[in-house]
Write an enzyme that holds these catalytic residues in place. Structure first.
Site, PDB file in Angstrom:
ATOM      1  CG  LEU A 104      -4.607  -5.093  -0.855  1.00 15.61           C
ATOM      2  CD1 LEU A 104      -4.613  -4.395   0.499  1.00 15.61           C
ATOM      3  CD2 LEU A 104      -4.782  -4.075  -1.976  1.00 15.61           C
ATOM      4  CG  ASP A 105       1.056  -5.222  -4.899  1.00 13.64           C
ATOM      5  OD1 ASP A 105       1.662  -4.627  -3.989  1.00 13.64           O
ATOM      6  OD2 ASP A 105       0.562  -4.627  -5.875  1.00 13.64           O
ATOM      7  NE  ARG A 106       7.393  -9.074   0.988  1.00 17.22           N
ATOM      8  CZ  ARG A 106       8.565  -8.442   1.001  1.00 17.22           C
ATOM      9  NH1 ARG A 106       8.957  -7.759  -0.073  1.00 17.22           N
ATOM     10  NH2 ARG A 106       9.350  -8.488   2.064  1.00 17.22           N
TER      11      ARG A 106
ATOM     12  CB  SER B 165      -0.594  -2.668  -2.288  1.00 20.15           C
ATOM     13  OG  SER B 165      -0.118  -2.431  -3.597  1.00 20.15           O
TER      14      SER B 165
END
Length: 240
Positions: free
Chosen positions: A84-86, A88
């Protein structure tokens, strides 16, 4: 191969010099340079990753990683299945079971990921139509499997998982995202787990994941029984 050929690997005290010998780590003692190896238990956790946490084991910018949220008593080396990106948040499956991780991420299994998406404004009917038809972005055709309007968010499903795919698609129709939370990976649900908390998978959840990728595995909630391995692979693993 070099470790075995040079006589540095022993099984039950006997030096192994030929390749391909199959062993049972649960019943035999394997050593490299006299150091006894032990089979690593398989670990399966669900972590609710908060925002501002990255999914790498180490971050060159010294940002907080998901590893900092795991139990201190956890001795096994684990990694996240997908990322998951930072910015999210939500469900992150954490394990040291490479077979399961590979199966869940392989495109042929079409494992769905489900998200809740909060936006700066409602999508228009035309924008919803465009998203359902697919968006061209950076030379890629991005598609959603599911787009449902809920009370204050959108429920979005996909299985392709391109880099920042949902954010790119919504941006392409001119709608900004204020919050993005993953709530499911295949049959595995985030449920009521609070941000920053973790839990072990239940046996039924682990079985459901294996069923989703078409495998039958006899597993417990926390570990899988060790199976016979070749001495070559065991020795190489000790040096990684």
């Amino acid at each position: 191969e070099r470790l075995i050929a040079s006589g540095r690997v022993t099984v039950n005290g006997v030096t192994i010099r030929h390749q391909g010998l199959c062993i049972d780590p649960s019943a035999q003692q394997i050593a490299v340079d006299g150091r006894l190896l032990s089979p690593q238990s398989k670990v399966y956790l669900v972590l609710h990753k908060p925002r501002n946490v990255v999914c790498t084991a180490r971050d060159p910018q010294a940002r907080r990683t998901f590893q900092a949220l795991l139990p201190e008593a956890l001795r096994e080396r684990v990694y996240s299945v997908g990322r998951l990106d930072r910015d999210s948040e939500g469900l992150l499956l954490v394990t040291n079971d490479g077979d399961l991780a590979h199966a869940l991420m392989h495109p042929r299994h079409n494992i769905a990921k489900t998200y809740l998406v909060w936006t700066k404004r409602r999508l228009s009917a035309r924008e919803e139509q465009l998203l359902r038809a697919g968006i061209r972005s950076r030379g890629e055709h991005l598609e959603l499997d599911l787009l449902e309007r809920q009370q204050d968010a959108y429920r979005v499903g996909l299985h392709t998982g391109r880099n920042r795919q949902i954010r790119r698609m919504f941006a392409a129709v001119g709608v900004g995202i204020t919050r993005l939370q993953r709530v499911a990976v295949g049959p595995l649900q985030l449920g009521t787990l609070r941000a920053g908390d973790w839990r072990y998978l239940a046996a039924r959840e682990l079985k459901a994941l294996w069923d989703a990728v078409g495998h039958q595995q006899a597993v417990s909630a926390h570990q899988k029984s060790a199976k016979p391995k070749c001495a070559q692979r065991e020795a190489l693993a000790s040096r990684r």
